[in-house]
Design an enzyme around this catalytic site. Structure first.
Site, short mmCIF file in Angstrom:
data_model
loop_
_atom_site.label_atom_id
_atom_site.label_comp_id
_atom_site.label_asym_id
_atom_site.label_seq_id
_atom_site.Cartn_x
_atom_site.Cartn_y
_atom_site.Cartn_z
N LYS A 1 33.71 21.69 42.69
CA LYS A 1 33.99 21.30 41.30
C LYS A 1 34.04 19.79 41.16
CE LYS A 1 36.04 25.57 39.77
NZ LYS A 1 37.24 26.28 39.35
N LYS B 1 25.19 36.36 42.55
CA LYS B 1 26.28 37.14 41.98
C LYS B 1 26.25 37.12 40.44
CE LYS B 1 31.16 36.95 42.63
NZ LYS B 1 32.33 36.54 43.40
N LYS C 1 30.08 34.60 35.13
CA LYS C 1 30.40 34.17 33.76
C LYS C 1 29.65 32.91 33.40
CE LYS C 1 35.35 35.09 34.21
NZ LYS C 1 36.66 34.43 34.22
P1 AMP Z 1 35.72 34.98 37.88
O1 AMP Z 1 34.85 35.75 36.95
O2 AMP Z 1 34.92 34.15 38.83
O3 AMP Z 1 36.84 34.23 37.22
O4 AMP Z 1 36.44 36.05 38.80
C1 AMP Z 1 37.43 36.93 38.36
C2 AMP Z 1 37.57 38.03 39.38
O5 AMP Z 1 36.44 38.92 39.28
C3 AMP Z 1 37.60 37.54 40.84
O6 AMP Z 1 38.54 38.31 41.56
C4 AMP Z 1 36.21 37.81 41.35
O7 AMP Z 1 36.20 38.06 42.74
C5 AMP Z 1 35.75 39.03 40.52
N1 AMP Z 1 34.31 38.95 40.26
C6 AMP Z 1 33.69 38.08 39.43
N2 AMP Z 1 32.36 38.25 39.43
C7 AMP Z 1 32.12 39.29 40.27
C8 AMP Z 1 30.93 39.98 40.70
N3 AMP Z 1 29.72 39.63 40.26
N4 AMP Z 1 31.07 40.99 41.57
C9 AMP Z 1 32.28 41.36 42.02
N5 AMP Z 1 33.43 40.76 41.66
C10 AMP Z 1 33.36 39.75 40.80
#
Ligand code: AMP
Ligand code: TRP
Length: 326
Positions: A114, A194, A197
């Site tokens: 970041k 992956k 968001k």
């Molecule tokens: P984030 O969206 O990065 O803020 O992540 C929020 C939670 O969702 C975290 O625990 C991530 O590990 C999980 N997460 C986010 N994107 C994925 C994905 N594509 N596959 C599996 N878990 C995800």
């Protein structure tokens, strides 16, 4: 709360939750409610470490809270609150900060990534210390998080041990729980990265608020692999494998079972079935989300925060005593 094991996890109110967030995190949070005392937090203070707009932060944190409730976080079984409404998190974070070496923070992968993108600030550097405080303030035993949070959890464990050995036993050293299934839902436009968001393409992810038409369109346009046979092979058929995993999650059927039904039917037919299963699986969540008023969400968050403040204050009373502030 009972003498069951306690878990804590947090989610940042940035971006919109998608099927990756559901499969990789939220569904586990929901499931854990029957086995543990569960404490979940919308970490609004963490979200301020990246550039943001105040009105947007206000509406995003309410949206995420509503989505968690719609997905099945049950306020009669879990605490669910906004981090900023329990000021003990920040107080503990200050004290833990005095036990944290700068080098350890500067080496954090997330900080380096970041910080490389610009916008370095003290909050970004101190981010993992606040995360440690989130976890330790409730003296939890375990933390369900993805692999990307392993380093932050290591720091949390270090800080718990450092505090205990310097000032006396206050904190359990928390374990990390990583979900076995659905750990990585991949992007629909690039199945080797992956679902995220922050991907600029909205077609790369299915939002939990997407309607049936949007879901069908996104699944139909998902990048698939060469060949025509539906089969599970993450290395050579990443696109189809990703769709199979989503299909399995939403239909509650095994991948083998799905492969034997769809193997020879062609990608087109398969994608329609996947889209329908995803749309059907998300419908109850979307309906619950749309049926919930902001006032209802506000009430749940306020009463949970009041309970969380009481719990957190109990920890702070012993912490203040131990460190010489009381
Ligand atoms: P984030 O969206 O990065 O803020 O992540 C929020 C939670 O969702 C975290 O625990 C991530 O590990 C999980 N997460 C986010 N994107 C994925 C994905 N594509 N596959 C599996 N878990 C995800
Ligand atoms: N850093 C976590 C993430 O980006 C969010 C978070 C903040 C968290 N505090 C936490 C997760 C405490 C688990 C426990 O996903």
């Amino acid at each position: 709360m009972t003498d069951r094991k306690r878990v804590f996890s947090g989610i940042q109110p940035t971006g919109d939750p998608h099927v990756g967030s559901l499969i990789g995190a939220l569904s586990n949070w929901v499931r854990m409610q029957s086995e543990y005392d569960t404490i979940y937090c919308v970490v609004d203070l963490h979200a301020m470490t990246a550039p943001y707009d105040p009105a947007d932060l206000r509406s995003k944190r309410a949206d995420v809270a509503k989505m968690l409730l719609a997905a099945g976080i049950d306020p009669s079984r879990s605490l669910l609150y906004y981090q900023s409404e329990v000021p003990q998190h920040v107080e503990l974070s200050w004290i833990l900060g005095t036990l944290t070496g700068l080098g350890q923070l500067e080496r954090m992968t997330q900080f380096k990534e970041k910080a490389d993108k610009g916008g370095q600030n003290l909050g970004l550097l101190a981010y993992p210390v606040l995360q440690a405080a989130d976890i330790l303030i409730h003296r939890v035993h375990a933390v369900p998080v993805g692999n990307d949070q392993a380093q932050h959890l290591e720091l949390t464990r270090d800080l718990a041990e450092r505090f205990n050995s310097r000032f006396g036993e206050v904190f359990p050293v928390p374990e990390r729980i990583t979900p076995e299934i659905g750990a990585r839902v991949m992007s629909l436009t690039d199945p080797t990265s992956k679902m995220s968001k922050s991907d600029p393409s909205s077609k790369s992810r299915i939002l939990l608020t997407d309607g049936t038409d949007q879901i069908m369109k996104k699944v139909k346009s998902a990048v698939t692999d060469t060949g025509t046979e539906v089969g599970f092979d993450r290395a050579n058929k990443p696109g189809i494998s990703n769709l199979l995993e989503m299909f399995s999650f939403f239909s509650d059927r095994s991948i083998d079972d799905l492969v034997s039904e769809y193997r020879a039917l062609g990608y087109g037919t398969f994608k329609i079935a996947v889209g329908e299963a995803v749309a059907e699986g998300l419908k109850p969540i979307r309906d619950a989300y749309e049926g919930m008023s902001d006032a209802e969400v506000g009430e749940v968050m306020a009463s949970s925060a009041a309970r969380a403040r009481k719990m957190a204050e109990r920890t702070m009373i012993s912490v203040r005593e131990r460190v010489g502030l009381a």
